[in-house]
Design an enzyme around this catalytic site. Structure first.
Site, mmCIF file in Angstrom:
data_model
loop_
_atom_site.group_PDB
_atom_site.id
_atom_site.type_symbol
_atom_site.label_atom_id
_atom_site.label_comp_id
_atom_site.label_asym_id
_atom_site.label_seq_id
_atom_site.Cartn_x
_atom_site.Cartn_y
_atom_site.Cartn_z
ATOM 1 N N GLU A 92 0.855 -1.183 0.000
ATOM 2 C CA GLU A 92 0.000 0.000 0.000
ATOM 3 C C GLU A 92 0.893 1.235 0.000
ATOM 4 O O GLU A 92 1.709 1.420 0.916
ATOM 5 C CB GLU A 92 -0.937 0.027 1.204
ATOM 6 N N ASP A 117 4.766 5.144 3.705
ATOM 7 C CA ASP A 117 4.455 6.561 3.761
ATOM 8 C C ASP A 117 5.655 7.295 4.334
ATOM 9 O O ASP A 117 6.587 6.656 4.852
ATOM 10 C CB ASP A 117 3.199 6.830 4.615
ATOM 11 N N ASP A 167 -1.521 12.109 -4.203
ATOM 12 C CA ASP A 167 -1.528 13.544 -4.480
ATOM 13 C C ASP A 167 -1.862 13.775 -5.950
ATOM 14 O O ASP A 167 -1.167 13.269 -6.832
ATOM 15 C CB ASP A 167 -0.141 14.117 -4.157
ATOM 16 N N LYS A 171 -2.046 21.272 -10.643
ATOM 17 C CA LYS A 171 -1.534 22.245 -11.600
ATOM 18 C C LYS A 171 -0.857 21.527 -12.770
ATOM 19 O O LYS A 171 -0.120 20.566 -12.577
ATOM 20 C CB LYS A 171 -0.545 23.183 -10.908
ATOM 21 N N ASP A 203 -10.348 10.887 -6.091
ATOM 22 C CA ASP A 203 -11.541 11.711 -6.215
ATOM 23 C C ASP A 203 -11.264 12.932 -7.085
ATOM 24 O O ASP A 203 -12.078 13.862 -7.123
ATOM 25 C CB ASP A 203 -12.049 12.151 -4.832
ATOM 26 N N ARG A 241 -12.425 8.695 6.047
ATOM 27 C CA ARG A 241 -12.871 10.033 6.433
ATOM 28 C C ARG A 241 -12.544 11.033 5.322
ATOM 29 O O ARG A 241 -13.360 11.901 4.994
ATOM 30 C CB ARG A 241 -12.179 10.424 7.739
ATOM 31 N N GLU A 243 -12.281 10.404 2.154
ATOM 32 C CA GLU A 243 -13.195 10.159 1.037
ATOM 33 C C GLU A 243 -14.575 10.720 1.333
ATOM 34 O O GLU A 243 -15.222 11.311 0.455
ATOM 35 C CB GLU A 243 -13.275 8.658 0.766
#
Length: 269
Positions: A92, A117, A167, A171, A203, A241, A243
């Site tokens: 992940e 991460d 992310d 731009k 999203d 949360r 999402e």
């Protein structure tokens, strides 16, 4: 002491010790740049975020990092069978605060999750969640997922890759920083077993369109949807949360599930 300073303002002051930024902020915890990756001339798809680490997160990092944490230093190949007692392993990339990761680990205890991460509070929070819920099928990796895939995982070693809400770099001049690019897909394909699934979710509509385009065009992957296009959100991916906040703002969430084909393109390991 203050009176002495007022009487003699030119008196030398003791030097303030400077913390070595390569050392962990928490004893035994993750270090700032395990691979020295700032020396590597490559466009980054992530940007480390600085935010406050709570007492509980710091405690989890200090106690649990030596047990369940690993540094992405690029120095050696990880033995996934040893790390996860022979269980199948899903990678992940980017887990935020780790709530969804913990839910998926609890729902599927027979699958190991290697969660990557660079967000220190999230690392501490996921470790705390794993301990609190008795989840021994989670390992937390600190550093650059590209280095992990390229230098530290053997070919055909992963049973899945998950990239949830990366992310979007909205731009136009930053689109080259987006993770889901042909080069990343070729690298991921070399580490995925035949039939394993790369699962992306976003999203951000323009990013979803780019994901669908590059995944559909890549010779190492095929869409799990026979009609093509996006997939319904699978039941195993929790509604996070983050999402929920996006849905409240009217965002549309797209899932993409692409399978690594049995006869991949001719890529070198």
């Amino acid at each position: 002491m203050s009176e002495l300073r007022q009487q003699n303002p030119s008196a030398p002051t003791a030097p303030v010790p400077v913390r070595d930024r390569s050392e962990p902020r928490f004893p035994g915890g993750p270090i700032a740049d395990p691979a020295g990756s700032h020396h590597e001339r490559r466009i980054r798809s992530f940007q480390p975020r600085r935010s406050r680490v709570t007492t509980g997160q710091g405690d989890a990092l200090t106690r649990l990092w030596p047990v369940w944490g690993c540094e992405i230093d690029g120095h050696e190949i990880l033995d996934l069978a040893e790390l996860f007692d022979g269980a199948p392993v899903v990678l992940e990339i980017g887990f935020g605060m780790g709530e969804a990761t913990a839910q998926m680990a609890a729902a599927d205890p027979g699958t190991g999750i290697l969660a990557v991460d660079v967000h220190t509070p999230g690392q501490g929070n996921l470790l705390a969640l794993a301990e609190r819920n008795g989840l021994d099928n989670i390992r937390v990796a600190n550093g650059d997922a590209i280095i992990l895939l390229r230098e530290m995982l053997p070919p055909d070693s992963l049973d899945g890759v998950r990239v949830y809400f990366p992310d979007p770099w909205p731009k136009k001049r930053h689109h080259k920083r987006r993770l889901i690019q042909p080069e990343f897909l070729a690298l991921a394909a070399r580490r995925l077993k035949a039939g394993a699934v790369l699962h992306c979710a976003t999203d951000w509509e323009p990013y979803a369109e780019q994901m669908l385009e590059v995944l559909s065009a890549h010779p190492d992957f095929e869409n799990t949807q026979q009609a093509g296009g996006y997939a319904p959100r699978p039941a195993f991916r929790p509604l996070t949360r983050f999402e929920s906040q996006g849905l409240d703002k009217g965002h549309t969430v797209h899932d993409l599930l692409f399978r690594r084909v049995t006869e991949p393109g001719s890529h070198q390991a």
